[in-house]
Design an enzyme around this catalytic site. Sequence first.
Site, PDB file in Angstrom:
ATOM      1  CB  SER A  33     -20.112  18.630  74.705  1.00 48.77           C
ATOM      2  OG  SER A  33     -19.597  19.638  73.845  1.00 48.77           O
ATOM      3  CE1 TYR A  73     -22.155  22.599  78.080  1.00 49.51           C
ATOM      4  CE2 TYR A  73     -20.298  22.573  76.557  1.00 49.51           C
ATOM      5  CZ  TYR A  73     -21.609  22.261  76.847  1.00 49.51           C
ATOM      6  OH  TYR A  73     -22.386  21.619  75.913  1.00 49.51           O
TER       7      TYR A  73
END
Length: 285
Positions: A178, A191
Site C-alpha cells: 500500500s 493496517y
Amino acid sequence: MTDYPKPPFPKQQQPVPGSQRKMDPYPDCGEQSYKGSGRLEGKIALITGGDSGIGRAVAIAFAREGADVAVAYLDEQEDAEETARWVEQAGRQCLLLPGDLAHKVHCQALVEKTVERFGRIDVLVNNAAFQMTHDTLEDIPDEEWVMTFDVNITAIFRICQAALKHMQPGSSIINTSSVNSDMPNPTLLAYATTKGAIANFTAGLAQMLGPKNIRVNSVAPGPIWTPLIVSTMPEDTVRNFGGNTPLGRPGQPVEVAPIYVLLASDEASYITGQRFGVTGGKPIL
C-alpha cells in the site's frame, strides 16, 4: 484518466467486510472494460481476497489473459460467485475457497485445494487485507491489532511457505502492499504497519527465492474504490475518498490489475524484489 467518477460520493456505510454489490458508484473491476491478449496462457493462479475490489479485477484480468484461477475469500459468497461467473465467461476455470486467513490451517488448506484441482501454482497473489479506522492508540483493541497482523502479513508468510513446494522456476509471487507502507495514515495504524511489513517481506523473500528462479514483487495501491473503504472508514472520509490525489479521484480496481498481469507474466522475467505504486500521482519512496 477522466472517465471515472470523482468525489464527493453519496453517503454510505457498510458492515465489515463490505459488499461490492451495494457500493455507489459501483467499482469497475474490468467486467466490461478489460481486454486480454493471452499473456498468461495456461498459468494457474491463486488469489486471496479475490471476491471483490482489486482481487476481483486481478482474477478477471488473469482469466482473460488465459489463466485458471483459485479465489480465496472470507465469506462474501455472492460477490465471490460473481467473480467466478466472469472468470468462467472468459473460458477459464475458477475454484472458490471461502475461509478465514487468520487461521494457519486454512492458509495451508487453500494451497492444497488449489493444487488438488489444478496440479500446481504458477502465480500467487496475496491480496486479502483487513483494516479499521481509529483516532487514538488507546482505541485499538488488542485482539484487532493481532487479527490485522494475522490476516495481512502472517497469512502471507504461511501461504508462501505452503505454496513454495508447488511452484516451479519461472513462477511469480505478488503481494499487495500500500501507499501506507511509507506514508502511513495514523488512523490506520495497524493496517499501515502491516503494509510496511509486506514491502519488507517481499524484498527479503525475493532475494531468498532468486536462486530458485521464483520472482517476488509487491504492488502499492493508493486510494482504490473497494468494499474495504465503505466498510472501515467514516462516512465523511468515504464521501471525499481519493479527492486529495493529483488526479482528484480514487482509482478503480481495473486500473490496478495491469501491473499484476505484467508481474505474473513471463515478460517480467528480470523484475523481482520491487514495489510498484498505483497511486493516482502520490509518490512512494
